[in-house]
Design an enzyme around this catalytic site. Structure first.
Site: not given
Ligand code: FPP
Length: 259
Positions: A33, A81
């Site tokens: 996250d 998502n």
């Molecule tokens: C959560 O952060 C993250 C995600 C929903 C995506 C996770 C994906 C990666 C780490 C990339 C790697 C993936 C692969 C397949 C190699 P958020 O966007 O919810 O963060 P926030 O809560 O700060 O908005």
């Protein structure tokens, strides 16, 4: 212990952090996250956080493999998502292509097998192709399993399992008495992980303290470790710290003695 992790990341692991090599968690699952917040803090678009998050995945994969973890499950995209802006979803769908194109040779060199759990058939064709290629290319690797939860949701997974059990019961192949923990586990997406299906440790970065529909059945006895840093700034040293924390937790599984 370290054969893959670079010297700088190795050096950053505190020397006084004495990990018990006989008590390394076999399955570590991570809710990655904070990509968006990391980017926001730097006045960058959210997708820059995902890109940096992808680089973190590479480093943490190396660290987990070196530590002797058997399964590393990473929550890369949830069934919820899809509600994000279209551009962000498109970017997230392209990341596995980029990731596997650049990283599969390293994974093979270090004997890591790729597994993906989730509703893969609902992903764009190019994402499915990248995922299936990586699974095929690494299928003979016998070391750590790098298990991506991609278009995964815990409730959907349980619903699918119940549907398959009811279908078998309707066909006369099962009775109510046949339904037990083992049967349910065998219908979940973690079944191919065998004895490592349930994570001993679930880590969530970025300070949020919730599960967000992740591995709802499998986490019955998992240790939860919530850490402050955003995923793009997560490091092998923090992973080692989480393993250390796990090694000092008392686990009783509902009984009285520490396991
Ligand atoms: C959560 O952060 C993250 C995600 C929903 C995506 C996770 C994906 C990666 C780490 C990339 C790697 C993936 C692969 C397949 C190699 P958020 O966007 O919810 O963060 P926030 O809560 O700060 O908005």
């Amino acid at each position: 212990m370290f054969s893959w992790l670079n010297k700088k990341d190795q050096a950053a692991i505190p020397a006084d952090l004495e990990l018990d090599p006989d008590h390394i968690p076999t399955h570590v699952a991570i809710i990655m996250d904070g990509n968006g917040r990391w980017a926001q803090q730097r006045h960058l678009p959210r997708v820059a956080g995902h890109k940096q998050g992808m680089d973190t995945v590479k480093v943490i994969t190396a660290a987990a493999s070196d530590l002797g973890i058997k399964v590393l499950t990473l929550y890369a995209f949830s069934t919820e998502n899809w509600k994000r802006p279209k551009d962000e979803v498109n970017y997230l769908m392209k990341l596995p292509v980029d990731f596997f194109d650049t990283f599969v040779p390293d994974l093979i060199a270090h004997n890591v097998r790729v597994n993906v759990m989730g509703y893969v058939d609902q992903l764009p064709k190019f994402t499915q192709d990248a995922v299936n290629r990586a699974i095929e290319q690494t299928k003979d690797c016998t070391g750590m399993v790098l298990n991506f939860a991609l278009n995964y949701g815990g409730r959907a997974e349980i619903t699918t399992a119940v549907q398959s059990i009811v279908a078998d019961a309707t066909a006369g192949n099962l009775t109510a008495e046949d339904v037990d923990d083992d049967l349910i586990s065998s219908r979940l997406m973690t079944a191919p992980l065998g004895e490592y299906a349930d994570p001993e440790v679930v880590i969530r970065t970025s300070g949020e303290k919730r599960l967000s529909n992740f591995l709802l059945w499998q986490i019955a006895y998992s240790e939860f470790i919530f850490m402050g840093p955003h995923w793009p700034e997560f490091t092998p040293a923090l992973l080692a710290e989480a393993v250390y924390e796990y090694q000092h937790r008392k686990r009783r599984f509902g009984g009285l003695t520490n396991k």
